[in-house]
Design a protein around this motif. Structure first.
Motif, PDB file in Angstrom:
ATOM      1  N   TYR A  68      21.724  64.473  33.722  1.00  0.00           N
ATOM      2  CA  TYR A  68      22.245  64.520  35.283  1.00  0.00           C
ATOM      3  C   TYR A  68      23.369  65.548  35.545  1.00  0.00           C
ATOM      4  O   TYR A  68      24.224  65.663  34.574  1.00  0.00           O
ATOM      5  CB  TYR A  68      22.535  62.995  35.826  1.00  0.00           C
ATOM      6  N   THR A  80      11.126  59.482  35.711  1.00  0.00           N
ATOM      7  CA  THR A  80      11.793  58.453  36.393  1.00  0.00           C
ATOM      8  C   THR A  80      11.931  58.644  37.840  1.00  0.00           C
ATOM      9  O   THR A  80      11.713  59.851  38.292  1.00  0.00           O
ATOM     10  CB  THR A  80      13.377  58.234  35.737  1.00  0.00           C
ATOM     11  N   ASP A 130      18.421  55.856  27.238  1.00  0.00           N
ATOM     12  CA  ASP A 130      18.028  54.652  27.335  1.00  0.00           C
ATOM     13  C   ASP A 130      17.550  54.118  26.126  1.00  0.00           C
ATOM     14  O   ASP A 130      16.732  55.077  25.364  1.00  0.00           O
ATOM     15  CB  ASP A 130      16.750  54.520  28.547  1.00  0.00           C
ATOM     16  N   GLU A 185      21.737  51.216  27.308  1.00  0.00           N
ATOM     17  CA  GLU A 185      21.983  52.540  27.775  1.00  0.00           C
ATOM     18  C   GLU A 185      23.489  52.879  27.512  1.00  0.00           C
ATOM     19  O   GLU A 185      24.159  52.464  27.023  1.00  0.00           O
ATOM     20  CB  GLU A 185      21.945  52.566  29.314  1.00  0.00           C
ATOM     21  N   TRP A 198      14.561  57.607  26.051  1.00  0.00           N
ATOM     22  CA  TRP A 198      14.640  58.297  27.235  1.00  0.00           C
ATOM     23  C   TRP A 198      15.766  59.112  27.209  1.00  0.00           C
ATOM     24  O   TRP A 198      17.040  58.290  27.016  1.00  0.00           O
ATOM     25  CB  TRP A 198      14.476  57.494  28.525  1.00  0.00           C
ATOM     26  N   ASP A 243      22.525  60.838  29.389  1.00  0.00           N
ATOM     27  CA  ASP A 243      21.991  59.533  29.732  1.00  0.00           C
ATOM     28  C   ASP A 243      20.901  59.079  28.793  1.00  0.00           C
ATOM     29  O   ASP A 243      19.976  59.784  28.669  1.00  0.00           O
ATOM     30  CB  ASP A 243      21.482  59.446  31.188  1.00  0.00           C
ATOM     31  N   LYS A 298      27.017  54.644  41.874  1.00  0.00           N
ATOM     32  CA  LYS A 298      25.970  53.751  41.639  1.00  0.00           C
ATOM     33  C   LYS A 298      25.153  53.695  40.324  1.00  0.00           C
ATOM     34  O   LYS A 298      25.236  54.923  39.807  1.00  0.00           O
ATOM     35  CB  LYS A 298      24.930  54.200  42.736  1.00  0.00           C
ATOM     36  N   GLY A 299      24.832  52.534  39.704  1.00  0.00           N
ATOM     37  CA  GLY A 299      24.360  52.563  38.475  1.00  0.00           C
ATOM     38  C   GLY A 299      25.512  52.950  37.519  1.00  0.00           C
ATOM     39  O   GLY A 299      26.554  53.312  37.855  1.00  0.00           O
ATOM     40  N   ILE A 300      24.947  53.237  36.151  1.00  0.00           N
ATOM     41  CA  ILE A 300      26.014  53.537  35.050  1.00  0.00           C
ATOM     42  C   ILE A 300      26.297  54.955  35.149  1.00  0.00           C
ATOM     43  O   ILE A 300      27.309  55.449  34.980  1.00  0.00           O
ATOM     44  CB  ILE A 300      25.100  53.006  33.681  1.00  0.00           C
ATOM     45  N   CYS A 301      25.282  55.553  35.541  1.00  0.00           N
ATOM     46  CA  CYS A 301      25.304  57.178  35.516  1.00  0.00           C
ATOM     47  C   CYS A 301      26.333  57.557  36.926  1.00  0.00           C
ATOM     48  O   CYS A 301      27.368  58.245  36.468  1.00  0.00           O
ATOM     49  CB  CYS A 301      23.784  57.808  36.032  1.00  0.00           C
ATOM     50  N   GLY A 302      26.218  56.893  37.900  1.00  0.00           N
ATOM     51  CA  GLY A 302      26.979  57.192  39.119  1.00  0.00           C
ATOM     52  C   GLY A 302      28.427  56.667  38.717  1.00  0.00           C
ATOM     53  O   GLY A 302      29.369  57.214  39.203  1.00  0.00           O
ATOM     54  N   CYS A 353      15.347  51.857  35.205  1.00  0.00           N
ATOM     55  CA  CYS A 353      14.165  53.014  35.433  1.00  0.00           C
ATOM     56  C   CYS A 353      13.060  52.360  34.778  1.00  0.00           C
ATOM     57  O   CYS A 353      11.863  52.675  34.878  1.00  0.00           O
ATOM     58  CB  CYS A 353      14.671  54.068  34.619  1.00  0.00           C
ATOM     59  N   TYR A 361      23.767  48.413  38.020  1.00  0.00           N
ATOM     60  CA  TYR A 361      22.583  49.095  37.035  1.00  0.00           C
ATOM     61  C   TYR A 361      21.430  49.463  37.864  1.00  0.00           C
ATOM     62  O   TYR A 361      20.917  48.764  38.701  1.00  0.00           O
ATOM     63  CB  TYR A 361      22.531  47.892  35.881  1.00  0.00           C
ATOM     64  N   ILE A 362      20.963  50.492  37.421  1.00  0.00           N
ATOM     65  CA  ILE A 362      19.765  51.052  38.083  1.00  0.00           C
ATOM     66  C   ILE A 362      18.601  50.974  37.254  1.00  0.00           C
ATOM     67  O   ILE A 362      18.502  51.748  36.230  1.00  0.00           O
ATOM     68  CB  ILE A 362      19.874  52.458  38.933  1.00  0.00           C
ATOM     69  N   ILE A 378      21.097  60.042  41.990  1.00  0.00           N
ATOM     70  CA  ILE A 378      21.825  58.966  41.879  1.00  0.00           C
ATOM     71  C   ILE A 378      22.965  59.282  42.491  1.00  0.00           C
ATOM     72  O   ILE A 378      23.883  60.191  42.383  1.00  0.00           O
ATOM     73  CB  ILE A 378      21.979  58.572  40.434  1.00  0.00           C
TER      74      ILE A 378
END
Ligand code: SME
Length: 138
Positions: free
Chosen positions: A31, A50, A111, A93, A27, A109, A59-63, A86, A83-84, A55
């Protein structure tokens, strides 16, 4: 606006190219910071849709990458507290920030369904991809 439509189209093409050609990229998405809000918004992707279109920062890896401005390589998502998820198939990731004029404006990002697949080469390659994207975002 048509310029943004064509940029979105090109971002989607980049996602598709990476997802199709690199076996352990399952994936791929971009973002971007959502205007003045302290959140990221999904702008382009390839792979399964997703639920996480927005996000919040932190929050999560992205945030987390939105606030640290650093690459984040996760060899095993199960070992991460912040971690969020998906998809149940995701094992690893990588998130690499995208800078325009030195400002972290978004990120790529990726996955993977493969455990611990990402190396320094992926980081360098994705930094290069983001530098090229930065040129079309200008
Ligand atoms: N796993 C990410 C959320 C985005 S999905 O991978 C598409 C995270 O923890 O930030």
């Amino acid at each position: 606006e048509s310029k943004n439509l064509s940029v979105d189209h090109r971002l989607t093409e980049v996602c598709e190219l990476l997802e199709k050609n690199i076996p352990y990229y399952d994936w791929v998405g971009f973002y971007f910071k959502n205007g003045d809000k302290n959140e990221l918004k999904l702008r382009a992707f390839a792979g399964e849709p997703t639920d996480h279109l927005i996000i919040p920062f932190g929050k999560g890896i992205c945030g987390q990458v939105a606030v640290t401005n650093k690459n984040f390589v996760v060899p095993d998502v199960k070992a991460q507290d912040n971690y969020i998820a998906c998809s149940i198939y995701v094992k690893a990731e990588i998130v690499v920030p995208l800078f325009v004029n030195g400002e972290n404006i978004g990120q790529i990002d990726i996955d993977s369904h493969t455990a611990d697949p990402f190396s320094k080469e992926d980081e360098l390659f994705l930094e290069f991809v983001n530098e090229e994207i930065a040129k079309i975002l200008g």
